[in-house]
Design a protein around this motif. Structure first.
Motif, short mmCIF file in Angstrom:
data_model
loop_
_atom_site.label_atom_id
_atom_site.label_comp_id
_atom_site.label_asym_id
_atom_site.label_seq_id
_atom_site.Cartn_x
_atom_site.Cartn_y
_atom_site.Cartn_z
N TYR A 62 0.82 -1.22 0.00
CA TYR A 62 0.00 0.00 0.00
C TYR A 62 0.85 1.26 0.00
CZ TYR A 62 0.94 -0.60 5.01
OH TYR A 62 1.54 -0.78 6.22
N VAL A 63 2.07 1.20 0.60
CA VAL A 63 2.95 2.37 0.62
C VAL A 63 3.36 2.74 -0.80
CG1 VAL A 63 5.14 3.31 1.45
CG2 VAL A 63 3.80 1.80 2.93
N SER A 64 3.75 1.75 -1.58
CA SER A 64 4.15 1.99 -2.97
C SER A 64 2.97 2.47 -3.80
CB SER A 64 4.73 0.71 -3.58
OG SER A 64 5.83 0.26 -2.84
N LEU A 65 1.80 1.88 -3.55
CA LEU A 65 0.62 2.25 -4.32
C LEU A 65 0.22 3.70 -4.08
CD1 LEU A 65 -1.57 -0.99 -3.91
CD2 LEU A 65 -0.36 -0.24 -5.95
N LYS A 103 2.17 6.19 -3.24
CA LYS A 103 3.14 7.08 -3.90
C LYS A 103 2.98 7.07 -5.41
CE LYS A 103 6.55 6.57 -0.20
NZ LYS A 103 7.89 6.04 0.18
N GLU A 104 2.64 5.91 -5.96
CA GLU A 104 2.51 5.79 -7.41
C GLU A 104 1.19 6.35 -7.93
OE1 GLU A 104 2.86 2.33 -10.90
OE2 GLU A 104 3.17 1.81 -8.78
N TYR A 140 -8.36 6.74 3.87
CA TYR A 140 -7.54 6.53 5.06
C TYR A 140 -6.06 6.77 4.74
CZ TYR A 140 -10.70 4.65 8.65
OH TYR A 140 -11.65 4.51 9.64
N LEU A 141 -5.62 6.21 3.61
CA LEU A 141 -4.20 6.29 3.26
C LEU A 141 -3.75 7.71 2.90
CD1 LEU A 141 -3.88 3.01 1.16
CD2 LEU A 141 -3.09 3.40 3.50
N HIS A 142 -4.75 8.55 2.54
CA HIS A 142 -4.41 9.94 2.19
C HIS A 142 -4.48 10.88 3.39
CE1 HIS A 142 -5.17 9.29 -2.36
NE2 HIS A 142 -3.88 9.39 -2.11
N GLN A 143 -4.73 10.33 4.59
CA GLN A 143 -4.78 11.18 5.78
C GLN A 143 -3.38 11.71 6.10
OE1 GLN A 143 -6.54 8.98 8.99
NE2 GLN A 143 -8.57 8.95 8.07
#
Length: 563
Positions: free
Chosen positions: A181-184, A186-187, A216-219
């Protein structure tokens, strides 16, 4: 979010708290694709619904009442044989998929302890409920039998070996050591594109859940912390229904938006979300014969009405026959025997000439009499056809009323409607069975107005007639959608408030053919002014001196009035 893997995980956590280590005290299969296990745990009975419905497959504790068939199915008998009094010792999930294993400990025929697994596979039209032996993996029975000709990968038949459903080669988000999810993030900084990539990579995510995960990941926190916060929500869910313009959805994630409704637990959320849809589906399944009979008779009468309308239009030529007969009589001396046609002055039309066909074999006077006979025949036909049209329109109104009741019915209402159609001659049954006295077991639906006044709604013609003409007091207020097929509504008060009348009118409008319309007119009047004409259909009444109110029904208003 639909019933995806994330929702499945949260539901399992909820069920473990309520029914784990409980014992099965009752097993029912009220509908073809649904089983209900009543589990006694923590001094309470919990009806656990396991559904393999192609559209509404799920598992939950349900509070919606159900009626069992008179004869239990083979699958029900097999479950009772192997699982009655068995103890629920585990509830597990296959990775993050929509496959759940309910593990039970019980005794076989000779008293030895045996562990059995009841699996619920939520896979759309391939959904199933399967009972198998944990040690041998031998399938005991399934709610849907699947042979080799239907599925080459796995046979789901008694005696076959149970195999897990094929995997989709996706990563379980709870076991993602690579932290993809970290790579996703950023990409793919775009929310929608990121959600699509998360959906492709992770197992058990629906479209809505993947969008929520993208949020959530964009928080503004560390990405790893956001991901863990998302996963932690499955253990502490916030049951929420999302009310949309075109359709509703549900989620375990909270929101401050206005179009959200919160619930105490996931099962209550699902009961509310699926109640109307699942009930309609169950009625279609159990009432297929009734629905077919009503639809067939309705179509037949609609065609009949069209044919009668054409015949009535043709009778408008009756005056033409009369005029021709009178002209022949007047100008008889100008007509010769053997002629096929004659042209005579028409004194009804400014002396314009009118061509009249003749029978050559008849005398002029006989030709005149023939036209008078045709005129009389058509004149008599007008009355007969008009009576037939009126009777056919009444039949269409009645069948449309029954059709509306079926659309709003629950499975418990079907016996009343079936009995009514049998009495009306629409359904043929054995004479001995028909002669038995029928007793209705269903009751009108109860509601309560804002000021606490009780309001009753009849759900079929038998209930309508009993409610309005027998049960209700003469000074109570009766309501019905104006000139529209619908339910009888009774306000149990002789002087209700305007607010109560308005709320009862909303009920009358909603439980009618025009429930999706705006500004539905609703009549209301005292019960004592109702009258049932001799020989009329069940539930049919006439009245005079009514008042009319216009309302716009909505399901939200109906929910507020439910007791």
């Amino acid at each position: 979010m639909a019933f995806d893997g994330i929702f499945t995980r949260s539901m399992i956590i909820e069920l473990r708290e309520k029914i784990l280590n409980g014992r099965i005290v009752k097993i029912s299969q009220p509908y073809p694709n649904e089983v209900i296990l009543t589990i006694r745990a923590n001094r309470q009975n919990y009806p656990l619904l396991l559904s393999a419905n192609p559209q509404y497959a799920r598992f939950q504790i349900t509070k919606i009442p159900f009626t069992n068939p008179k004869v239990p199915t083979n699958f029900t008998m097999m479950l009772r044989k192997h699982l009655e009094n068995a103890k629920l010792i585990e509830i597990n999930q296959l990775d993050n998929d929509r496959v759940v294993y309910f593990k039970f400990s019980g005794r076989n025929e000779i008293g030895d302890q045996v562990n059995l697994v009841l699996t619920v596979e939520i896979m759309g039209r391939y959904s199933n409920v399967i009972l198998y032996n944990q040690e041998t993996k031998r399938i005991i029975d399934t709610i849907k039998h699947v042979g080799m000709d239907q599925n080459r990968y796995r046979t789901l038949l008694p005696g076959a070996t149970y195999r897990q459903p094929p995997t989709q080669n996706k990563v379980n988000p709870f076991e993602d050591d690579k932290k993809m999810y970290v790579s996703l993030v950023k990409e793919f900084p775009n929310r929608e594109i990121l959600a699509k990539e998360l959906l492709k990579y992770y197992q058990g995510l629906s479209k809505l859940t993947s969008l929520i995960l993208a949020d959530y990941l964009h928080q503004p926190k560390k990405i790893e912390d956001n991901f863990q916060e998302f996963l932690a929500t499955t253990a502490l869910p916030h049951p929420t229904k999302i009310v949309g313009k075109s359709k509703n959805d549900f989620s375990i994630f909270s929101s401050n938006e206005e179009n959200m409704e919160s619930y105490d637990d996931l099962s209550t959320l699902l009961d509310d979300f699926y109640q109307e849809q699942a009930t309609a589906d169950r009625v279609r399944q159990q009432g297929s014969q009734i629905i077919h009979v009503v639809k067939t008779n309705l179509n037949k009468n609609i065609k009949k009405l069209k044919k009668l309308s054409v015949e009535l239009k043709n009778t408008q030529r009756a005056d033409d026959y009369r005029i021709k007969g009178e002209l022949l009589t007047t100008y008889l001396y100008q007509v010769s025997r053997g002629e096929k046609k004659v042209v005579l002055p028409n004194y009804y039309d400014n002396e314009n000439l009118l061509e009249i066909d003749l029978k050559p074999q008849l005398s002029p006077s006989k030709n005149a009499q023939r036209y008078f006979k045709l005129y009389q025949k058509m004149k008599n036909a007008v009355q007969h056809i008009s009576e037939q049209i009126a009777a056919t329109k009444n039949e269409i109104n009645y069948l449309e009323n029954v059709q509306t009741q079926l659309e709003l019915a629950t499975p418990a209402d079907l016996p009343d409607i079936q009995y009514e159609l049998i009495k009306g001659g629409y359904i043929e049954v054995n004479v001995k069975k028909q002669s038995k006295k029928y007793k209705s077991t269903s009751s009108p639906q109860e509601f309560e107005s804002t000021d606490g006044t009780r309001i009753l709604v009849g759900k079929n013609n038998i209930q309508n007639e009993k409610l309005s003409l027998h049960s209700a007091k003469k000074n109570y207020i009766w309501l019905h959608a104006k000139n529209i097929p619908g339910s009888h509504v009774i306000i149990e008060n002789d002087n209700p408030s305007e607010e109560t009348i308005y709320e009862a009118a909303i009920l009358a409008a909603y439980f009618s053919k025009f429930r999706d319309s705006a500004h539905v007119p609703v009549d209301y009047i005292q019960v004592k002014k109702l009258r049932k004409p001799n020989g009329s259909k069940p539930g049919f009444v006439v009245y005079e001196g009514q008042k009319t109110i216009s309302v716009t029904p909505s399901i939200e208003d109906i929910q507020k009035l439910r007791k």
